[in-house]
Every structure is written in C-alpha cells, then in structure tokens.
Write an enzyme that holds these catalytic residues in place. Structure first.
Site, PDB file in Angstrom:
ATOM      1  N   HIS A 122     -51.428  64.988   3.118  1.00  0.00           N
ATOM      2  CA  HIS A 122     -50.518  63.913   3.301  1.00  0.00           C
ATOM      3  C   HIS A 122     -49.927  63.379   1.970  1.00  0.00           C
ATOM      4  O   HIS A 122     -50.852  63.808   1.057  1.00  0.00           O
ATOM      5  CB  HIS A 122     -50.946  62.917   4.156  1.00  0.00           C
TER       6      HIS A 122
ATOM      7  N   GLU B  61     -58.378  62.536  10.180  1.00  0.00           N
ATOM      8  CA  GLU B  61     -59.458  62.693   9.225  1.00  0.00           C
ATOM      9  C   GLU B  61     -60.651  62.644   9.877  1.00  0.00           C
ATOM     10  O   GLU B  61     -60.850  61.895  10.877  1.00  0.00           O
ATOM     11  CB  GLU B  61     -58.853  61.748   8.007  1.00  0.00           C
TER      12      GLU B  61
END
Length: 194
Positions: free
Chosen positions: A17, A90
C-alpha cells in the site's frame, strides 16, 4: 510452529500500500486501519499508471483501507474489480500497534519475541503462504495488494532474508526460483516521474 504450505510456483505482481502518516512517523500499524496520506494517494496513482499494459487479470487486496484504496486506484486505471481477501490483512502487532518500530520488531521477525496479543512471525508465515496460494488459484496474472510485515513473511518462505523493508507502492513482479535456484526473484517496476 504452524505448518507452512509450499508457495505455488507461479509468477504474480505484488504491491504494498501507499504511505500513511504512521508509516511516515515510523509507527507499527498492524490492524489499525490508518488511511493513506496525500503522499500515499499520489504513490498509489503513480503505481496504477506504471501497471497499465502489464496484462493483470485479477486484483486481490487486504481488507484494510490503506491497501484497499491502493488497489482501487490501480483498478480504476486498469478497469478491473478488486477482490477483498481477509487473510491478506496485516499482522496483528497486539500491544505494539501504534508504537514506534524498535528493537522488538527485529526480535519478532527472528521468532524470539511476540508482543502480547500479537501473531507470531511463524503464524504470519503460515497465513501468508496460504493467502498467496489462494490468490494464485485465481485467473492471472494476479496483483496482490497488501502490507509490509506480510511481505516479510513471504520473503522468508521465498528463500530470502525476511527483515527487509518493502517500499510503499512500488509494484514488483515476483517469479518462482529458476531451475537449480532456491530463492524467488522480485523485480521492481520502474515508476513514472512524480
């Protein structure tokens, strides 16, 4: 230690990201859903334009906003939908979420320490291998949009030193080991000027 499935021997694209304010401040995000900052939005758009023409067929993203928004920027340029896949989330850093990345992080990667309430690095490795293998069952080439610690876990399973920081929003073409080799190859894609 959890069982870690062998990674499917198939090439794919990986994109971490774009930048968040916590990235810029060196804080561990984990499962805290910190949004992209203005730099991260621009990074995602630059990566999207760099990926044009790469024949990507499927985009799969972590559910966390920073990854999802990065994936959506690419999807808008490529004219593709984004599939959300929960196991690409994550790692949970437990009590260390929101805290500075410090010596504890190296110990966590090495398996010597797991923060209270966190996933161990071994657990993350097992989850990452299974998640990437799932993504590689989809029509390809596949673009996986996810996170830095998750990518460290992939590196460990790919025969590479795990504790290497992956730059924000730098697309990488990831290929299995060549005959006679043991490590996967990561080829960063050149990005257009900002």
């Amino acid at each position: 230690m959890p069982d870690i499935a062998p990674i499917t021997q198939k090439p794919f694209w990986f994109l971490r990201h774009g930048e968040t304010d916590w990235n810029a401040r060196g804080l561990s995000q984990g499962n805290v859903d910190i949004p992209l900052n203005s730099i991260g939005i621009a990074q995602a758009e630059r990566a999207a334009h760099a990926l044009r023409g790469k024949e990507i067929v499927t985009i799969v993203s972590s559910p966390l906003g920073r990854a999802r928004n990065t994936a959506e920027a690419v999807a808008a340029v490529l004219g593709l939908p984004v599939q959300i896949y929960e196991p690409l989330r994550e790692v949970s850093f437990g009590v260390q979420e929101g805290q500075p990345m410090a010596d504890w992080f190296d110990d966590w990667v090495e398996g010597r320490f797991t923060p209270e309430g966190a996933e161990s690095f071994a657990q993350l490795r097992a989850r990452t291998a299974a998640a990437i293998n799932h993504c590689l069952t989809l029509p390809g080439p596949v673009l996986v949009v996810a996170h830095g610690a998750l990518w460290r876990a992939f590196r460990a399973d790919a025969g590479l030193p795990p504790n290497v920081r992956t730059p924000n929003a730098l697309p990488m073409w990831v290929t299995p080991p060549a005959p006679g080799e043991t490590a996967w190859r990561f080829e960063p894609l050149g990005l257009p000027a900002a």
